[in-house]
Design a protein around this motif. Sequence first.
Motif, PDB file in Angstrom:
ATOM      1  N   ALA A  35       0.852  -1.197   0.000  1.00 37.50           N
ATOM      2  CA  ALA A  35       0.000   0.000   0.000  1.00 37.50           C
ATOM      3  C   ALA A  35       0.881   1.236   0.000  1.00 37.50           C
ATOM      4  O   ALA A  35       1.885   1.293   0.726  1.00 37.50           O
ATOM      5  CB  ALA A  35      -0.915   0.008   1.225  1.00 37.50           C
ATOM      6  N   ILE A  36       0.506   2.211  -0.815  1.00 33.93           N
ATOM      7  CA  ILE A  36       1.224   3.495  -0.858  1.00 33.93           C
ATOM      8  C   ILE A  36       0.297   4.556  -0.303  1.00 33.93           C
ATOM      9  O   ILE A  36      -0.761   4.837  -0.870  1.00 33.93           O
ATOM     10  CB  ILE A  36       1.660   3.842  -2.294  1.00 33.93           C
ATOM     11  N   ILE A  37       0.680   5.135   0.827  1.00 29.18           N
ATOM     12  CA  ILE A  37      -0.118   6.164   1.494  1.00 29.18           C
ATOM     13  C   ILE A  37       0.453   7.524   1.118  1.00 29.18           C
ATOM     14  O   ILE A  37       1.656   7.761   1.267  1.00 29.18           O
ATOM     15  CB  ILE A  37      -0.085   5.970   3.023  1.00 29.18           C
ATOM     16  N   PHE A  38      -0.386   8.424   0.630  1.00 29.97           N
ATOM     17  CA  PHE A  38       0.092   9.746   0.228  1.00 29.97           C
ATOM     18  C   PHE A  38      -0.892  10.808   0.687  1.00 29.97           C
ATOM     19  O   PHE A  38      -2.033  10.516   1.052  1.00 29.97           O
ATOM     20  CB  PHE A  38       0.310   9.813  -1.288  1.00 29.97           C
ATOM     21  N   GLY A  39      -0.435  12.064   0.649  1.00 28.81           N
ATOM     22  CA  GLY A  39      -1.269  13.155   1.136  1.00 28.81           C
ATOM     23  C   GLY A  39      -1.151  14.398   0.285  1.00 28.81           C
ATOM     24  O   GLY A  39      -0.936  14.330  -0.943  1.00 28.81           O
ATOM     25  N   ALA A  40      -1.224  15.551   0.935  1.00 26.89           N
ATOM     26  CA  ALA A  40      -1.311  16.823   0.223  1.00 26.89           C
ATOM     27  C   ALA A  40      -0.020  17.206  -0.479  1.00 26.89           C
ATOM     28  O   ALA A  40      -0.043  18.012  -1.409  1.00 26.89           O
ATOM     29  CB  ALA A  40      -1.725  17.929   1.190  1.00 26.89           C
ATOM     30  N   GLU A  41       1.127  16.658  -0.058  1.00 28.43           N
ATOM     31  CA  GLU A  41       2.399  17.046  -0.671  1.00 28.43           C
ATOM     32  C   GLU A  41       2.406  16.759  -2.165  1.00 28.43           C
ATOM     33  O   GLU A  41       2.865  17.585  -2.968  1.00 28.43           O
ATOM     34  CB  GLU A  41       3.545  16.300   0.010  1.00 28.43           C
ATOM     35  N   LEU A  42       1.891  15.616  -2.569  1.00 29.52           N
ATOM     36  CA  LEU A  42       1.844  15.311  -4.001  1.00 29.52           C
ATOM     37  C   LEU A  42       0.876  16.230  -4.728  1.00 29.52           C
ATOM     38  O   LEU A  42       1.126  16.637  -5.863  1.00 29.52           O
ATOM     39  CB  LEU A  42       1.443  13.856  -4.218  1.00 29.52           C
ATOM     40  N   ALA A  43      -0.243  16.564  -4.085  1.00 25.02           N
ATOM     41  CA  ALA A  43      -1.215  17.455  -4.724  1.00 25.02           C
ATOM     42  C   ALA A  43      -0.619  18.828  -4.970  1.00 25.02           C
ATOM     43  O   ALA A  43      -0.948  19.485  -5.971  1.00 25.02           O
ATOM     44  CB  ALA A  43      -2.463  17.566  -3.857  1.00 25.02           C
ATOM     45  N   ARG A  44       0.249  19.275  -4.076  1.00 23.82           N
ATOM     46  CA  ARG A  44       0.869  20.595  -4.263  1.00 23.82           C
ATOM     47  C   ARG A  44       1.772  20.620  -5.492  1.00 23.82           C
ATOM     48  O   ARG A  44       2.058  21.688  -6.028  1.00 23.82           O
ATOM     49  CB  ARG A  44       1.650  20.987  -3.009  1.00 23.82           C
ATOM     50  N   GLU A  45       2.231  19.461  -5.919  1.00 24.13           N
ATOM     51  CA  GLU A  45       3.060  19.399  -7.121  1.00 24.13           C
ATOM     52  C   GLU A  45       2.211  19.323  -8.379  1.00 24.13           C
ATOM     53  O   GLU A  45       2.717  19.409  -9.491  1.00 24.13           O
ATOM     54  CB  GLU A  45       4.002  18.199  -7.024  1.00 24.13           C
ATOM     55  N   GLY A  46       0.914  19.129  -8.210  1.00 26.69           N
ATOM     56  CA  GLY A  46       0.013  19.078  -9.356  1.00 26.69           C
ATOM     57  C   GLY A  46      -0.391  17.668  -9.713  1.00 26.69           C
ATOM     58  O   GLY A  46       0.040  16.686  -9.104  1.00 26.69           O
ATOM     59  N   ALA A  47      -1.216  17.575 -10.742  1.00 26.85           N
ATOM     60  CA  ALA A  47      -1.771  16.284 -11.140  1.00 26.85           C
ATOM     61  C   ALA A  47      -0.712  15.331 -11.667  1.00 26.85           C
ATOM     62  O   ALA A  47      -0.881  14.108 -11.598  1.00 26.85           O
ATOM     63  CB  ALA A  47      -2.854  16.497 -12.197  1.00 26.85           C
ATOM     64  N   SER A  48       0.403  15.853 -12.178  1.00 26.20           N
ATOM     65  CA  SER A  48       1.414  14.985 -12.795  1.00 26.20           C
ATOM     66  C   SER A  48       2.002  13.994 -11.800  1.00 26.20           C
ATOM     67  O   SER A  48       2.226  12.822 -12.141  1.00 26.20           O
ATOM     68  CB  SER A  48       2.536  15.831 -13.404  1.00 26.20           C
ATOM     69  N   ALA A  49       2.249  14.428 -10.561  1.00 20.01           N
ATOM     70  CA  ALA A  49       2.839  13.536  -9.565  1.00 20.01           C
ATOM     71  C   ALA A  49       1.878  12.419  -9.193  1.00 20.01           C
ATOM     72  O   ALA A  49       2.266  11.248  -9.085  1.00 20.01           O
ATOM     73  CB  ALA A  49       3.247  14.333  -8.316  1.00 20.01           C
ATOM     74  N   ILE A  50       0.605  12.768  -8.991  1.00 21.58           N
ATOM     75  CA  ILE A  50      -0.373  11.751  -8.599  1.00 21.58           C
ATOM     76  C   ILE A  50      -0.664  10.815  -9.758  1.00 21.58           C
ATOM     77  O   ILE A  50      -0.826   9.601  -9.571  1.00 21.58           O
ATOM     78  CB  ILE A  50      -1.647  12.423  -8.070  1.00 21.58           C
ATOM     79  N   GLU A  51      -0.697  11.340 -10.981  1.00 23.81           N
ATOM     80  CA  GLU A  51      -0.900  10.465 -12.130  1.00 23.81           C
ATOM     81  C   GLU A  51       0.264   9.483 -12.269  1.00 23.81           C
ATOM     82  O   GLU A  51       0.061   8.287 -12.555  1.00 23.81           O
ATOM     83  CB  GLU A  51      -1.038  11.277 -13.410  1.00 23.81           C
ATOM     84  N   ALA A  52       1.489   9.960 -12.031  1.00 23.02           N
ATOM     85  CA  ALA A  52       2.641   9.059 -12.079  1.00 23.02           C
ATOM     86  C   ALA A  52       2.521   7.963 -11.029  1.00 23.02           C
ATOM     87  O   ALA A  52       2.855   6.798 -11.281  1.00 23.02           O
ATOM     88  CB  ALA A  52       3.927   9.854 -11.880  1.00 23.02           C
ATOM     89  N   LEU A  53       2.018   8.333  -9.850  1.00 29.70           N
ATOM     90  CA  LEU A  53       1.828   7.336  -8.794  1.00 29.70           C
ATOM     91  C   LEU A  53       0.801   6.285  -9.212  1.00 29.70           C
ATOM     92  O   LEU A  53       0.988   5.077  -8.980  1.00 29.70           O
ATOM     93  CB  LEU A  53       1.394   8.035  -7.507  1.00 29.70           C
TER      94      LEU A  53
END
Length: 431
Positions: free
Chosen positions: A255-273
């Motif tokens: 499981a990969i748990i993530f939060g607001a830090e990736l959102a601050r980088e924009g959609a590209s980081a979360i899409e990569a995840l």
Amino acid sequence: MTTPSSDIRVLNDATCSACGLLCDDIVLSISGHRILKADRACELGRSWFLGNHRVETLPPASVDGITVPVAEAIGRAASILVNARAPVIAGLTSATLESQSLAARLADRLGATIGPDHSEEATPRLLAIQRSGAVLASFGEVIHRAKLILCWGIDPARTHPRLRERLIDRPGRFVPEGRAGRTVLVVDQSVSECRSWADGAIAVSSGRHTEAIQALRGAVRGVAADPIRVERHSGSPVDLWQSWADLLKRAPYSAIIFGAELAREGASAIEALMRLLDDLNTTTRCVAVPLAGPGNPAGAEAILTGRLGAPVSVDLADGIARYRPVDADPWLRLQSGEADALLLVGEDLDERTTTRPKGVPVILLGPNATARSAPGVVAIATGMPGIDDGGTFYRSDEVSLPLRPAMTPVHPSMHEVLATLLSYCATLQSH
């Protein structure tokens, strides 16, 4: 003066809304109109429960700074909303599912623009998932199955203090050893507290998460990479990313748990995840677990999606729901001068509303709304969810939990006020 123990009553299994974990095992000790203790709560939870949520001296309602009966204030609010050309409805994240549902119905009736206050954080995640899809899981599934947990860009000691206790250390059906049976990896900026109990950690600078995830994806897929370029862009050597990729591929469930830090980088980081999850799920099982902030932001997204078809920034001006994540955020509409009335559900007047364009009326519904009454403001005090008002909240994983009020309410619930407001608006529009 010490309160006699006979005056203290105990409420078991109270739900804390100080963060998205919604811990529902809190034991409250209550005397009169005060919560004295919140056993099992973290520091954030104790601050939440022990705060002075009930200011008895505040009026129940006010219009333009003048105290009025609640019915009069609701009538005034209905008149403002019905006569507005482009009303907006914001807030929502501290309201119950039941109140959020009524707010969505009200927006539909008024042809308003509606969106939750956490849109800035939510929109990148939602846009990424709409493009790539997502493999998500409940907390329970992570507890019972995850052999490897990767915490990416979160600092739980600051934002979700009981994360380790509730998700990582707990024994599960297929992980009976609890923490001893799990590998825990951390991606942070080299300063998070969870490094002290993780099995491995990689430091990634802010703004470099997309490159770091792509480096890990490349290692998972077995793509040949230039070691110098990988280290320059991701901050870590390719061999380290390869060792993590091997751990993820060998784990039967991760499981990969993530939060607001990736959102601050924009959609590209979360899409990569999310693309990384796709790569891993070709040979094993890996899920993502987004962590929400305090209150009920996950509920707001779910209610707006279920009722209006989109989780944020919904424009109903044309009589149909249009999802417009770029330009239909209520606060953008307000500050650009496109909105001519604001209904703030479950929030107090804050800096954004004090700088509203001149002449735009504001309607405040919230526990301490009348503390900020002023000219141009209709304020109606309501109960506080989880303190003296009941209802339902969504946890970060969209599991619904009931709120058990600790005290007898002194103000009407948010649900009651919104139901009456909706009825008043319907009556005015029919005339």
